[in-house]
Design a protein around this motif. Structure first.
Motif, PDB file in Angstrom:
ATOM      1  N   CYS A 194      43.436  76.423  33.789  1.00 14.96           N
ATOM      2  CA  CYS A 194      42.622  76.029  32.637  1.00 14.96           C
ATOM      3  C   CYS A 194      43.057  74.638  32.176  1.00 14.96           C
ATOM      4  CB  CYS A 194      42.790  77.025  31.484  1.00 14.96           C
ATOM      5  SG  CYS A 194      41.860  76.505  30.024  1.00 14.96           S
TER       6      CYS A 194
ATOM      7  N   HIS B  82      42.840  73.377  29.424  1.00 12.22           N
ATOM      8  CA  HIS B  82      43.390  73.441  28.062  1.00 12.22           C
ATOM      9  C   HIS B  82      44.641  74.314  27.987  1.00 12.22           C
ATOM     10  CE1 HIS B  82      43.399  73.011  23.783  1.00 12.22           C
ATOM     11  NE2 HIS B  82      43.361  74.320  23.603  1.00 12.22           N
ATOM     12  N   CYS B  83      44.627  75.488  28.634  1.00 15.75           N
ATOM     13  CA  CYS B  83      45.726  76.448  28.494  1.00 15.75           C
ATOM     14  C   CYS B  83      46.733  76.375  29.638  1.00 15.75           C
ATOM     15  CB  CYS B  83      45.200  77.876  28.416  1.00 15.75           C
ATOM     16  SG  CYS B  83      43.781  78.064  27.340  1.00 15.75           S
TER      17      CYS B  83
ATOM     18  N   CYS C  26      38.302  82.192  30.482  1.00 13.90           N
ATOM     19  CA  CYS C  26      39.698  81.788  30.556  1.00 13.90           C
ATOM     20  C   CYS C  26      40.538  82.983  30.147  1.00 13.90           C
ATOM     21  CB  CYS C  26      39.968  80.604  29.628  1.00 13.90           C
ATOM     22  SG  CYS C  26      41.731  80.234  29.516  1.00 13.90           S
TER      23      CYS C  26
ATOM     24  N   GLY D 198      43.344  81.892  27.559  1.00 14.36           N
ATOM     25  CA  GLY D 198      42.875  81.635  26.201  1.00 14.36           C
ATOM     26  C   GLY D 198      42.013  82.761  25.652  1.00 14.36           C
TER      27      GLY D 198
ATOM     28  N   HIS E  55      36.071  74.621  24.954  1.00 13.77           N
ATOM     29  CA  HIS E  55      37.338  75.266  25.299  1.00 13.77           C
ATOM     30  C   HIS E  55      38.222  74.314  26.108  1.00 13.77           C
ATOM     31  CE1 HIS E  55      40.222  78.409  26.101  1.00 13.77           C
ATOM     32  NE2 HIS E  55      40.228  78.016  27.370  1.00 13.77           N
TER      33      HIS E  55
END
Ligand SMILES: [Zn+2]
Length: 419
Positions: A44, A46-47, A64, A67, A80
């Motif tokens: 991910c 973001h994560c 995800c 997340g 996201h």
């Protein structure tokens, strides 16, 4: 008045962003297209994590696991991945700007214009990198595919034509209920062909077996060999007359047929000329040949095999998937769920290579069903094959053997009764 027109520009901007699919949003976000089909797992953005994040271009979904987020829209996915808050107007507008790859029409009420510009150039860079990687990967795959095709062609070309030589192939087909064939311009015979399986201690491919084999080409619509189909033969091993090979490590039986090179979009010619108006064939070589024998090798007919059900029928429209009426399988929690079956409708927008080709001149295409495969799966695939190959003025009858049999075993039985 001016506020209203400003508002409608923003409305149009939002509306355009809502129309962006998950696939297009993924491209704008510079996400990786890793999967061979439609599912693309990756870390991910973001994560983090390894395969925590995935999007699916056919289901138009993303999720995800790290997340605990997901959905079926490009805006949500962009928010996201970029850590934007959709509950705030500036977060929403910025996410829309990402999926549309253009600035928010009026900068009023958005985050700092510099930050937005920086984001766009960062995404642009990621996109360029991923495109370069994808191009490199496609190049490597093309090289690999071409090498495999050349290997397949050389296996086929170094095998002998069946006729005066290679009587073992004719004996094999006769033993499998296909009658006595004089010759075939397509089928060939290799007296000593290696069966490779696994690697030896030095990591080199190891030869598990070597022996006589029937070799058939996979040909494309230009009648060029793009691959080959190999069946090892052992007439002493009844009833299928093929050697019994097992994996030395696990003791599991191994398939005695192999395909090399490409098969997708191609077909295995058995007998006759592909320019014929009547074609007859199914999945396997023996089945097609047994049916051909049963109808006495019609002069006006081209007999073929598709190699497998997927190449005969092509991919299914996901919307036509259905639950098997009786078969169930346990889900992750052990509860029994109906088995989902690939449906009778072809997937829209298919490539020509997604299933075998059929000559445009063909007015009768007889499809042979495999009676010893699962009935519902086979029936759905046969209906799909019929839909895919349908043309105005072309009849496509589907012929079924007795339940639990195939044409080869029925023919072999009948031959025994006569003898
Ligand atoms: Zn995430």
């Amino acid at each position: 008045m001016s506020t209203q027109s400003g508002g409608s520009v923003i409305e149009l901007f939002l509306e355009a962003a809502r129309d962006v699919s998950v696939e297009d949003a993924a491209k704008r976000l510079g996400l990786k297209f890793t999967g061979r089909r439609h599912e693309h797992p990756q870390p991910c953005p973001h994560c983090g994590g390894t395969d925590t994040f995935a999007f699916n271009t056919v289901k138009n979904k993303w999720n995800c696991r790290a997340g605990d987020a997901g959905g079926n829209d490009g805006i949500g996915m962009a928010a996201h991945c970029e850590g934007l808050d959709l509950h705030r107007r500036e977060g929403l507008l910025e996410a829309c700007s990402v999926v549309l790859d253009r600035p928010v029409p009026s900068q009023a009420g958005t985050e700092d214009a510099d930050a937005a510009t920086a984001r766009r150039s960062r995404l642009e860079e990621r996109r360029r990198l991923n495109e370069a990687r994808a191009a490199e990967r496609a190049e490597r795959q093309l090289d690999y595919r071409e090498r495999e095709r050349q290997k397949a062609r050389s296996i086929y070309e170094s095998a002998a034509r069946v006729g005066r030589f290679g009587r073992l192939v004719l004996d094999y087909l006769e033993a499998r209920g296909c009658g006595r064939i004089g010759a075939s311009q397509w089928l060939r015979y290799a007296s000593e062909l290696a069966y490779w399986h696994g690697n030896d201690q030095r990591g080199r491919p190891s030869k598990l077996h070597s022996g006589p084999a029937m070799v058939a080409p996979f040909i494309n619509a230009d009648l060029e060999a793009i691959g080959c189909h190999i069946t090892w033969i052992d007439l002493g091993c009844s009833p299928k007359c093929r050697p019994l090979l097992t994996d030395p490590a696990t003791g599991e039986p191994l398939p005695i047929k192999k395909m090399r090179g490409s098969k997708k979009g191609g077909l295995i010619p058995l007998f006759g000329d592909p320019s014929a108006a009547r074609w007859v064939g199914g999945e396997g070589i023996e089945n097609g040949a047994a049916f051909a024998c049963w109808e006495s090798w019609r002069e006006d007919t081209f007999y073929f095999a598709a190699g497998d059900l997927g190449n005969l029928a092509g991919p299914a429209d996901p919307a036509s998937r259905f639950a098997h009426p009786t078969l169930k399988k346990p889900d992750a929690k052990g509860a029994l769920r109906p088995l989902m079956i690939a449906g009778p409708m072809p997937r829209p927008g298919q490539d020509p290579e997604d299933a075998m080709w059929v000559g445009e001149q063909v007015t009768e295409l007889v499809l042979l069903a495999d009676g010893d495969s699962e009935r519902v799966v086979t029936a759905a695939a046969m209906a799909r094959a019929r839909a895919r190959h349908a043309r105005p003025g072309r009849a496509i009858p589907i012929v079924w053997p007795r339940p639990g049999c195939d044409f080869a075993s029925m023919a072999a039985e009948a031959a025994k009764r006569v003898a």
